[in-house]
Motif scaffolding. Structure first.
Motif, short mmCIF file in Angstrom:
data_model
loop_
_atom_site.label_atom_id
_atom_site.label_comp_id
_atom_site.label_asym_id
_atom_site.label_seq_id
_atom_site.Cartn_x
_atom_site.Cartn_y
_atom_site.Cartn_z
N HIS A 21 -0.13 -8.07 -1.96
CA HIS A 21 -1.03 -9.17 -2.34
C HIS A 21 -2.34 -9.14 -1.58
O HIS A 21 -3.36 -9.65 -2.06
N SER A 22 -2.37 -8.55 -0.38
CA SER A 22 -3.60 -8.52 0.42
C SER A 22 -4.37 -7.21 0.26
O SER A 22 -5.38 -7.00 0.93
N GLU A 23 -3.90 -6.34 -0.61
CA GLU A 23 -4.52 -5.03 -0.78
C GLU A 23 -5.33 -4.98 -2.07
O GLU A 23 -4.96 -5.61 -3.07
N SER A 24 -6.39 -4.18 -2.06
CA SER A 24 -7.22 -4.01 -3.25
C SER A 24 -7.58 -2.54 -3.39
O SER A 24 -8.19 -1.95 -2.50
N MET A 25 -7.22 -1.95 -4.53
CA MET A 25 -7.51 -0.55 -4.76
C MET A 25 -9.02 -0.30 -4.86
O MET A 25 -9.50 0.78 -4.52
N SER A 26 -9.77 -1.32 -5.27
CA SER A 26 -11.21 -1.13 -5.41
C SER A 26 -11.89 -0.85 -4.08
O SER A 26 -12.98 -0.27 -4.05
N ARG A 27 -11.25 -1.21 -2.98
CA ARG A 27 -11.79 -0.91 -1.65
C ARG A 27 -11.33 0.44 -1.13
O ARG A 27 -11.74 0.86 -0.06
N MET A 28 -10.43 1.09 -1.88
CA MET A 28 -9.91 2.39 -1.46
C MET A 28 -10.41 3.53 -2.34
O MET A 28 -10.69 4.63 -1.86
#
Length: 296
Positions: free
Chosen positions: A269-276
């Motif tokens: 829930h705290s992760e975002s693929m757009s930042r990776m």
């Protein structure tokens, strides 16, 4: 799998220095660089006391007095046994059944129907739980499919689960859990899928244990990741947040290669693929946001 907070359950605090390796700044930096290269796990300066304690424990276990001697053992031991034992001590695995249930809702309400669109009955559907810890996640996926996906009998479902920690994988294969792991599971499902062993523990039914392919996998190792191809859904929740930026980008690229076109990856829930990575397309479903590999 997850990493510890700044102070693990065995840590008494920074005043208790008698049983640590006493890593200086250069040694700590060398160890963290080595561990990151081998496993992808990234420890900051804030984790030094935790790391020091775990390294000290393993040095005492193998009878090594000097850190540089121990680091050479980790680097050059042909079997890799000591590195595996150290990794087992460096990770903390806390999870439970039906954790972040909204993603399981999304799996059976939306994502899987899209995955199988146009596929013939009997086709394979592959789902992978990466960083599965003690197995609650892959077993939760299996139970959710059986209970809630109306098309489960139309396809050949293949469930894979992996972790870098050999000890938690052994526990996952055994499938024995206590009340804490089952806190979010309805009582009727416990009765249906588990056998009570004693007042404190239950074991998941043999058919489910046998239905999941558990394996020891380091997701930072391209050679091991190359064994995973054609996945339709990957669950990688609350793992990549413990990698550094480069490690996350590398892992995202390897997960992209592991997915089938139009396949999905579920993050915590705290992760975002757009930042990776920009490789994936965010998909906003009613139940959750997933990340999709585009059709080539």
């Amino acid at each position: 799998m997850s990493l510890p907070s700044d102070k693990g359950p065995l840590d008494k605090g920074p005043s208790d220095k008698g049983d640590t390796a006493g890593l200086n700044a250069a040694d700590y930096d060398a160890f963290c660089r080595f561990l990151r290269e081998r496993t992808g796990l990234s420890f900051t300066e804030a984790k030094r006391y935790f790391v020091d304690r775990r390294v000290s424990e393993r040095m005492a276990a193998v009878g090594v007095e000097h850190f540089r001697q121990y680091l050479n053992l980790l680097r050059y031991q042909a079997s890799g046994e000591e590195l595996q034992l150290l990794v087992n001590r460096m990770t903390v695995n806390e999870t439970y059944f039906f954790r972040e249930l909204y993603q399981l809702d999304c799996l059976v309400n939306e994502a899987l129907d899209e995955v199988v669109r146009g596929r013939a009955p009997g086709s394979r559907v592959r789902i992978w739980s990466a960083g599965c810890a003690t197995g609650e996640e892959p077993y939760s996926i299996a139970i959710t499919l059986l209970e809630r996906w109306s098309r489960v009998d139309e396809f050949e479902i293949e469930l894979y689960a992996s972790d870098i920690d050999s000890q938690v994988l052994a526990r996952a294969r055994e499938g024995v859990y206590e009340e804490r792991s089952l806190q979010a599971m309805p009582r009727d499902l416990i009765a249906k899928y588990f056998t009570r062993l004693d007042d404190r523990s239950w074991q998941i039914m043999e058919e489910l244990r046998d239905s999941i392919d558990f394996s020891l996998v380091n997701i930072a190792d391209p050679r091991q990741m190359a064994n995973f191809r054609g996945m339709d859904v990957i669950f990688c929740r609350n793992l990549l947040i413990y990698f550094d930026d480069l490690g996350r980008r590398e892992a995202a690229s390897m997960f992209y290669d592991a997915l089938s076109p139009n396949g999905f990856i579920c993050l915590g829930h705290s992760e975002s693929m757009s930042r990776m990575s920009s490789l994936f397309v965010p998909r906003r479903f009613p139940d959750a946001i997933l990340y999709q590999k585009p059709q080539s």
